[in-house]
Scaffold this active site. Sequence first.
Site, mmCIF file in Angstrom:
data_model
loop_
_atom_site.group_PDB
_atom_site.id
_atom_site.type_symbol
_atom_site.label_atom_id
_atom_site.label_comp_id
_atom_site.label_asym_id
_atom_site.label_seq_id
_atom_site.Cartn_x
_atom_site.Cartn_y
_atom_site.Cartn_z
ATOM 1 N N ASP A 135 0.817 -1.206 0.000
ATOM 2 C CA ASP A 135 0.000 0.000 0.000
ATOM 3 C C ASP A 135 0.858 1.266 0.000
ATOM 4 O O ASP A 135 0.484 2.284 0.573
ATOM 5 C CB ASP A 135 -0.941 -0.008 1.211
ATOM 6 C CG ASP A 135 -2.058 1.011 1.080
ATOM 7 O OD1 ASP A 135 -2.408 1.362 -0.055
ATOM 8 O OD2 ASP A 135 -2.570 1.471 2.118
ATOM 9 N N CYS A 189 -20.831 -12.479 -4.571
ATOM 10 C CA CYS A 189 -21.755 -11.732 -3.718
ATOM 11 C C CYS A 189 -23.207 -12.146 -3.942
ATOM 12 O O CYS A 189 -24.047 -11.948 -3.053
ATOM 13 C CB CYS A 189 -21.618 -10.233 -3.972
ATOM 14 S SG CYS A 189 -20.058 -9.517 -3.410
ATOM 15 N N CYS A 195 -23.910 -4.746 2.429
ATOM 16 C CA CYS A 195 -22.872 -3.722 2.559
ATOM 17 C C CYS A 195 -23.333 -2.384 1.996
ATOM 18 O O CYS A 195 -22.975 -1.320 2.520
ATOM 19 C CB CYS A 195 -21.575 -4.173 1.896
ATOM 20 S SG CYS A 195 -21.699 -4.515 0.127
ATOM 21 N N CYS A 199 -24.650 1.395 4.673
ATOM 22 C CA CYS A 199 -23.840 2.621 4.638
ATOM 23 C C CYS A 199 -24.655 3.820 5.137
ATOM 24 O O CYS A 199 -25.701 4.146 4.563
ATOM 25 C CB CYS A 199 -23.341 2.884 3.218
ATOM 26 S SG CYS A 199 -22.317 4.379 3.109
ATOM 27 N N CYS A 215 -17.893 8.799 1.848
ATOM 28 C CA CYS A 215 -17.476 7.694 2.720
ATOM 29 C C CYS A 215 -16.914 8.228 4.030
ATOM 30 O O CYS A 215 -15.983 9.042 4.036
ATOM 31 C CB CYS A 215 -16.429 6.848 1.985
ATOM 32 S SG CYS A 215 -15.706 5.529 2.984
ATOM 33 N N CYS A 242 -14.277 3.586 9.341
ATOM 34 C CA CYS A 242 -15.641 3.066 9.439
ATOM 35 C C CYS A 242 -15.618 1.627 8.959
ATOM 36 O O CYS A 242 -15.061 1.341 7.891
ATOM 37 C CB CYS A 242 -16.594 3.906 8.581
ATOM 38 S SG CYS A 242 -18.307 3.297 8.564
ATOM 39 N N CYS A 245 -19.602 -1.429 6.309
ATOM 40 C CA CYS A 245 -19.837 -2.256 5.124
ATOM 41 C C CYS A 245 -19.018 -3.541 5.162
ATOM 42 O O CYS A 245 -19.427 -4.563 4.597
ATOM 43 C CB CYS A 245 -19.564 -1.464 3.843
ATOM 44 S SG CYS A 245 -17.866 -0.897 3.628
#
Length: 372
Positions: A135, A189, A195, A199, A215, A242, A245
């Site tokens: 990352d 999914c 998810c 939100c 977000c 957060c 989700c």
Amino acid sequence: MSSNERIVSELQDRAEALGFDALGIAAADARPDLKEKLEAALEMGWHGDMDWMAETKSRRADPQTLWPDAKSIVVVGINYGPNQDPMDRLKDKGLGNISVYAQSRDYHDVVKGKLKELAGLLARRAGAEVKVFVDTAPLMEKPLAEAAGIGWQGKHSVLVSREFGSWLFLGAILTDAQLPANDPHPESCGSCTRCLDVCPTDAFPAPFKLDARKCLAYLNNEHRGQIPLQYRKPMGNRVFGCDDCLAVCPWNKFASRARETRLQAKNALAHTRLADLLALDDGAFRALFAGTPVRRLGSARFLRNCLVAAGNSGDSGLVDKIAVHLRHESPLVRGMAVWAARQLASGKVLAGLRKRHLEIEADSEVLAEWTM
């Protein structure tokens, strides 16, 4: 078994010994669709203030632009599953809720050391050049992990694993060795939209698409200005990140707690009270969050978040701790202190705070908070 297959087998054994929970391999050119998808998201402005995404889009969309000699990508995952449902932490409004991934040692430090050792083994066995990424470069790890068969990007855009749910940190090794690739993982999914439905800010314009500007994890982490007014109440007690989700994904039923002890939550971070967080000065903030992702945020933006959470707490006992920050050196903090005080202070107390604050405040944006 070919020599490259033996190398991969050895890599898998070593990865498991190092504490990685998943490993897969993709060809460097496995995702030619990324350029079009990235450009579409940038054109919509979904990246918000993250200008680096646009600045590095050509390299980000194609690993071979980042490194032309790359032929294969080894993607690894390490489980950071929590020991409790993160959604339960939203119920205690006096808690400063820190995202699961930030309650422990910074994953960059944990993963990178292990990944360098794995990359060294690959370099020796294959006589190859390697580059390690955790990352820290314009590399789209999640779609590459999908191509490598580790999991799939869910409708919330996060990687989902059949074994570890939504709780995998990722790392990647680019190499000029031609390694046998895994089959990509199919999207699994189905018709589930949990998810998307959970939100609190409706940040998903459509399944598999995220507008970061809405977000909460972006707003309280990447965003450098005040939390926009329409998102302050939805932020609740989330002071860093957060997990909503991620936490509601049904695949989490197969997840387990992180086995790497450095990625297990520290009690001091998992159970921090807003009253204590509001009392932190810069030195205390640095000490409490040393070695964690939270420290990179800086104490001013963290206090901004804590003041929003305090305003949402319903606890008038926090007014005195909030009032202290009306004199903070950062207008970012002072502005949110005004908002928090307006949510909790009674008429007479609030009038007194307002009068004293107006006598010393010079920043127009902070002053505007009294009338918003």
